[in-house]
Design a protein around this motif. Structure first.
Motif, PDB file in Angstrom:
ATOM      1  N   VAL A   1     -10.475 -10.850   3.627  1.00  0.00           N
ATOM      2  CA  VAL A   1     -11.303  -9.442   3.898  1.00  0.00           C
ATOM      3  C   VAL A   1     -10.232  -8.308   3.753  1.00  0.00           C
ATOM      4  O   VAL A   1     -10.361  -7.327   2.869  1.00  0.00           O
ATOM      5  CB  VAL A   1     -11.791  -9.345   5.332  1.00  0.00           C
ATOM      6  N   LEU A   2      -8.997  -8.403   4.364  1.00  0.00           N
ATOM      7  CA  LEU A   2      -7.987  -7.288   4.389  1.00  0.00           C
ATOM      8  C   LEU A   2      -7.454  -7.162   2.982  1.00  0.00           C
ATOM      9  O   LEU A   2      -7.376  -5.888   2.633  1.00  0.00           O
ATOM     10  CB  LEU A   2      -6.933  -7.586   5.314  1.00  0.00           C
ATOM     11  N   SER A   3      -7.249  -8.081   2.375  1.00  0.00           N
ATOM     12  CA  SER A   3      -6.507  -8.036   0.905  1.00  0.00           C
ATOM     13  C   SER A   3      -7.548  -7.285   0.010  1.00  0.00           C
ATOM     14  O   SER A   3      -7.115  -6.693  -1.267  1.00  0.00           O
ATOM     15  CB  SER A   3      -6.230  -9.327   0.142  1.00  0.00           C
ATOM     16  N   TYR A   4      -8.909  -7.085   0.121  1.00  0.00           N
ATOM     17  CA  TYR A   4      -9.772  -6.664  -0.542  1.00  0.00           C
ATOM     18  C   TYR A   4      -9.702  -5.070  -0.812  1.00  0.00           C
ATOM     19  O   TYR A   4     -10.182  -4.413  -1.584  1.00  0.00           O
ATOM     20  CB  TYR A   4     -11.343  -6.944  -0.165  1.00  0.00           C
ATOM     21  N   VAL A   5      -8.814  -4.424   0.074  1.00  0.00           N
ATOM     22  CA  VAL A   5      -8.562  -3.270   0.140  1.00  0.00           C
ATOM     23  C   VAL A   5      -7.776  -2.686  -1.004  1.00  0.00           C
ATOM     24  O   VAL A   5      -8.205  -1.642  -1.643  1.00  0.00           O
ATOM     25  CB  VAL A   5      -7.653  -2.619   1.464  1.00  0.00           C
ATOM     26  N   LEU A   6      -7.006  -3.488  -1.792  1.00  0.00           N
ATOM     27  CA  LEU A   6      -6.507  -3.184  -3.025  1.00  0.00           C
ATOM     28  C   LEU A   6      -7.387  -2.895  -4.152  1.00  0.00           C
ATOM     29  O   LEU A   6      -7.493  -2.007  -4.944  1.00  0.00           O
ATOM     30  CB  LEU A   6      -5.331  -4.194  -3.395  1.00  0.00           C
ATOM     31  N   ASN A   7      -8.364  -3.774  -4.038  1.00  0.00           N
ATOM     32  CA  ASN A   7      -9.498  -3.581  -5.269  1.00  0.00           C
ATOM     33  C   ASN A   7     -10.321  -2.539  -5.023  1.00  0.00           C
ATOM     34  O   ASN A   7     -10.378  -1.811  -6.083  1.00  0.00           O
ATOM     35  CB  ASN A   7     -10.430  -4.915  -5.284  1.00  0.00           C
ATOM     36  N   HIS A   8     -10.500  -2.139  -3.801  1.00  0.00           N
ATOM     37  CA  HIS A   8     -11.320  -0.856  -3.412  1.00  0.00           C
ATOM     38  C   HIS A   8     -10.412   0.522  -3.943  1.00  0.00           C
ATOM     39  O   HIS A   8     -11.157   1.317  -4.632  1.00  0.00           O
ATOM     40  CB  HIS A   8     -11.448  -0.977  -1.905  1.00  0.00           C
ATOM     41  N   ILE A   9      -9.089   0.320  -3.747  1.00  0.00           N
ATOM     42  CA  ILE A   9      -8.340   1.698  -4.180  1.00  0.00           C
ATOM     43  C   ILE A   9      -8.150   1.668  -5.507  1.00  0.00           C
ATOM     44  O   ILE A   9      -8.301   2.934  -6.227  1.00  0.00           O
ATOM     45  CB  ILE A   9      -6.950   1.540  -3.515  1.00  0.00           C
ATOM     46  N   PHE A  10      -7.959   0.652  -6.385  1.00  0.00           N
ATOM     47  CA  PHE A  10      -8.140   0.522  -7.499  1.00  0.00           C
ATOM     48  C   PHE A  10      -9.267   1.234  -8.354  1.00  0.00           C
ATOM     49  O   PHE A  10      -9.490   1.696  -9.347  1.00  0.00           O
ATOM     50  CB  PHE A  10      -7.639  -0.915  -8.343  1.00  0.00           C
ATOM     51  N   ARG A  11     -10.477   0.727  -7.690  1.00  0.00           N
ATOM     52  CA  ARG A  11     -11.682   1.165  -8.166  1.00  0.00           C
ATOM     53  C   ARG A  11     -12.103   2.729  -8.032  1.00  0.00           C
ATOM     54  O   ARG A  11     -12.316   3.186  -8.976  1.00  0.00           O
ATOM     55  CB  ARG A  11     -12.808   0.611  -7.322  1.00  0.00           C
ATOM     56  N   ASP A  12     -11.464   3.066  -6.924  1.00  0.00           N
ATOM     57  CA  ASP A  12     -11.505   4.588  -6.685  1.00  0.00           C
ATOM     58  C   ASP A  12     -10.615   5.236  -7.760  1.00  0.00           C
ATOM     59  O   ASP A  12     -11.069   6.165  -8.078  1.00  0.00           O
ATOM     60  CB  ASP A  12     -11.091   4.816  -5.152  1.00  0.00           C
ATOM     61  N   TYR A  13      -9.518   4.726  -8.009  1.00  0.00           N
ATOM     62  CA  TYR A  13      -8.468   5.256  -9.010  1.00  0.00           C
ATOM     63  C   TYR A  13      -9.121   5.278 -10.243  1.00  0.00           C
ATOM     64  O   TYR A  13      -9.121   6.437 -10.915  1.00  0.00           O
ATOM     65  CB  TYR A  13      -7.301   4.385  -9.030  1.00  0.00           C
ATOM     66  N   LEU A  14      -9.697   4.282 -10.679  1.00  0.00           N
ATOM     67  CA  LEU A  14     -10.309   4.124 -12.270  1.00  0.00           C
ATOM     68  C   LEU A  14     -11.604   5.254 -12.127  1.00  0.00           C
ATOM     69  O   LEU A  14     -11.710   5.543 -13.268  1.00  0.00           O
ATOM     70  CB  LEU A  14     -10.715   2.723 -12.484  1.00  0.00           C
ATOM     71  N   HIS A  15     -12.318   5.120 -11.279  1.00  0.00           N
ATOM     72  CA  HIS A  15     -13.404   6.081 -11.199  1.00  0.00           C
ATOM     73  C   HIS A  15     -13.042   7.366 -11.153  1.00  0.00           C
ATOM     74  O   HIS A  15     -13.452   8.216 -11.914  1.00  0.00           O
ATOM     75  CB  HIS A  15     -14.350   5.983 -10.090  1.00  0.00           C
ATOM     76  N   GLU A  16     -11.826   7.874 -10.678  1.00  0.00           N
ATOM     77  CA  GLU A  16     -11.267   9.128 -10.408  1.00  0.00           C
ATOM     78  C   GLU A  16     -10.942   9.590 -12.032  1.00  0.00           C
ATOM     79  O   GLU A  16     -11.139  10.594 -12.451  1.00  0.00           O
ATOM     80  CB  GLU A  16     -10.175   9.350  -9.558  1.00  0.00           C
ATOM     81  N   ILE A  17     -10.274   8.673 -12.827  1.00  0.00           N
ATOM     82  CA  ILE A  17      -9.778   8.914 -14.016  1.00  0.00           C
ATOM     83  C   ILE A  17     -10.892   8.866 -15.149  1.00  0.00           C
ATOM     84  O   ILE A  17     -10.494   9.405 -16.223  1.00  0.00           O
ATOM     85  CB  ILE A  17      -8.433   8.366 -14.335  1.00  0.00           C
TER      86      ILE A  17
ATOM     87  N   LEU B   1       0.765  -1.056   0.045  1.00  0.00           N
ATOM     88  CA  LEU B   1      -0.021   0.030   0.005  1.00  0.00           C
ATOM     89  C   LEU B   1       0.922   1.260  -0.046  1.00  0.00           C
ATOM     90  O   LEU B   1       0.399   2.290  -0.575  1.00  0.00           O
ATOM     91  CB  LEU B   1      -0.940   0.010   1.231  1.00  0.00           C
ATOM     92  N   GLU B   2       2.101   1.341   0.801  1.00  0.00           N
ATOM     93  CA  GLU B   2       3.083   2.424   0.598  1.00  0.00           C
ATOM     94  C   GLU B   2       3.317   2.674  -0.944  1.00  0.00           C
ATOM     95  O   GLU B   2       3.559   3.859  -1.116  1.00  0.00           O
ATOM     96  CB  GLU B   2       3.961   2.089   1.623  1.00  0.00           C
ATOM     97  N   ALA B   3       3.917   1.518  -1.652  1.00  0.00           N
ATOM     98  CA  ALA B   3       4.185   1.613  -2.889  1.00  0.00           C
ATOM     99  C   ALA B   3       3.274   2.149  -3.856  1.00  0.00           C
ATOM    100  O   ALA B   3       3.631   2.993  -4.685  1.00  0.00           O
ATOM    101  CB  ALA B   3       4.807   0.286  -3.273  1.00  0.00           C
ATOM    102  N   ILE B   4       1.869   1.668  -3.549  1.00  0.00           N
ATOM    103  CA  ILE B   4       0.802   2.012  -4.391  1.00  0.00           C
ATOM    104  C   ILE B   4       0.250   3.633  -4.018  1.00  0.00           C
ATOM    105  O   ILE B   4       0.031   4.445  -5.093  1.00  0.00           O
ATOM    106  CB  ILE B   4      -0.617   1.325  -4.094  1.00  0.00           C
ATOM    107  N   THR B   5       0.481   4.062  -2.789  1.00  0.00           N
ATOM    108  CA  THR B   5       0.411   5.432  -2.622  1.00  0.00           C
ATOM    109  C   THR B   5       1.285   6.435  -3.306  1.00  0.00           C
ATOM    110  O   THR B   5       0.908   7.268  -3.825  1.00  0.00           O
ATOM    111  CB  THR B   5       0.584   5.645  -1.045  1.00  0.00           C
TER     112      THR B   5
END
Length: 352
Positions: free
Chosen positions: A249-265, A198-202
């Motif tokens: 459950v915890l690993s699903y956070v990456l999908n959530h972040i990628f979804r937010d990114y795609l919706h943003e762009i 997550l730090e690298a993705i940030t």
């Protein structure tokens, strides 16, 4: 490394680069079926008339008549299931402006053997989750999502272990009552690795998603993973199975972040399951992803899978805040919460 049954199409106006890249793919990755073109205007005609289904397309950026971005759009239209790679001597500039570039990966030019090996590793990771043909096409139409470069992958691996202080802190957060078993060292190490991912993705998404949203998403999923784990342990679920629930459950956070990114762009919403590929590329265990997909698509669930399913389906439900904290809730009674949450999600989708 041997990448089996891979058809590759390469485009570059420099024949020396074509020859070097073709040989590198063959020698380093064991790819033998490589077609090369040195004229960008031929790509449309070639893809239209070729009977070969290409798994991988690599193109240079700077070329006469059509640049690499123009050609990638042609390939995306004709062959959306093909993985698209853009080569350039100025990757930093392209990646900074990658929102409108339909590439899946970027490759430096000139490339090194290490770059080719890293490309091979990413291709192997991409192939670890099976998608139906319709989903493959949808994946091909998703805008560019940043993937880790070779240095980032090495840093994630090397930083995947930590000291006792950090592990104790993670354990304290999850197991704040005496009834919950301590997480195993393996479970904690996997969790700490996810923090580094997550730090690298940030660093990659900070200009689009934002630091605060990424931190809030992690905290939200971590809290739910901890609740799910404690509930599982309190209901006599085996330690190893309870830790599986925690990571699902915890690993699903990456999908959530990628979804937010795609919706943003792109201002579009994609099925979150389509983003599994990118979660795996960034380092999430493919077996965890497969378990998660099976749970979300299954109608007949085991007790352990029911806990995971309730967690994943109730993450955004205000009514579900106390599901795993109530003494009146056991595994058998989770079904009504799951049914209610699914109905709530359907209503939301119909409104959107």
């Amino acid at each position: 490394m041997k990448i089996k049954s891979t058809n590759v199409l390469i485009l570059d106006d420099d024949k020396l680069i074509l020859r070097a890249l073709s040989k590198s793919l063959s020698r380093v990755l064991g790819i033998d079926n490589v077609v090369t073109l040195n004229d960008a205007t031929l790509v449309d005609h070639y893809l239209t008339n070729s009977e070969v289904e290409f798994n991988l397309f690599i193109t240079d950026f700077q070329m006469p008549f059509l640049n690499g971005v123009d050609v990638l759009k042609i390939v995306q239209q004709h062959s959306p299931k093909t993985i698209r790679v853009l080569m350039s001597g100025d990757l930093e500039h392209l990646q900074t402006n990658s929102k409108n570039i339909p590439a899946n990966l970027f490759l430096p030019k000139p490339f090194s053997i290490g770059d080719i090996k890293h490309l091979g590793n990413l291709l192997v990771q991409i192939g670890k989750v099976h998608f139906e043909e319709e989903s493959q096409i949808q994946l091909g139409l998703i805008p560019y999502i940043p993937v880790p470069d070779e240095k980032t992958c090495s840093e994630i691996i090397s930083n995947g272990s930590t000291g006792n202080h950090q592990l104790d802190k993670l354990n304290e957060t999850v197991c704040f009552d005496t009834k919950a078993s301590q997480l195993s060292s393996k479970c904690l190490e996997i969790t700490y690795k996810l923090i580094h991912i997550l730090e690298a993705i940030t660093d990659q998404l900070i200009d689009t998603v934002g630091l605060n949203k990424i931190r809030a998403a992690f905290q939200h999923y971590y809290d739910w993973a901890a609740r799910s784990y404690r509930f599982a342990i309190h209901n006599a679920v085996h330690q190893e199975d309870a830790e599986d629930i925690f990571h699902i459950v915890l690993s699903y956070v990456l999908n959530h972040i990628f979804r937010d990114y795609l919706h943003e762009i792109s201002m579009k919403t994609y099925e979150i399951q389509l983003l599994d590929r990118f979660a795996i590329i960034w380092g999430v265990d493919p077996t965890i992803v497969e378990k998660r997909r099976t749970i979300l698509n299954a109608s007949d669930l085991s007790s352990n899978d029911l806990i995971s399913s309730v967690s994943l389906n109730c993450l955004d439900s205000k009514k579900a805040q106390d599901i795993f904290g109530s003494d009146n809730v056991d595994i058998q009674s989770l079904t009504r919460y799951l049914d209610g949450s699914k109905q709530e999600n359907k209503i939301k989708e119909s409104i959107l």
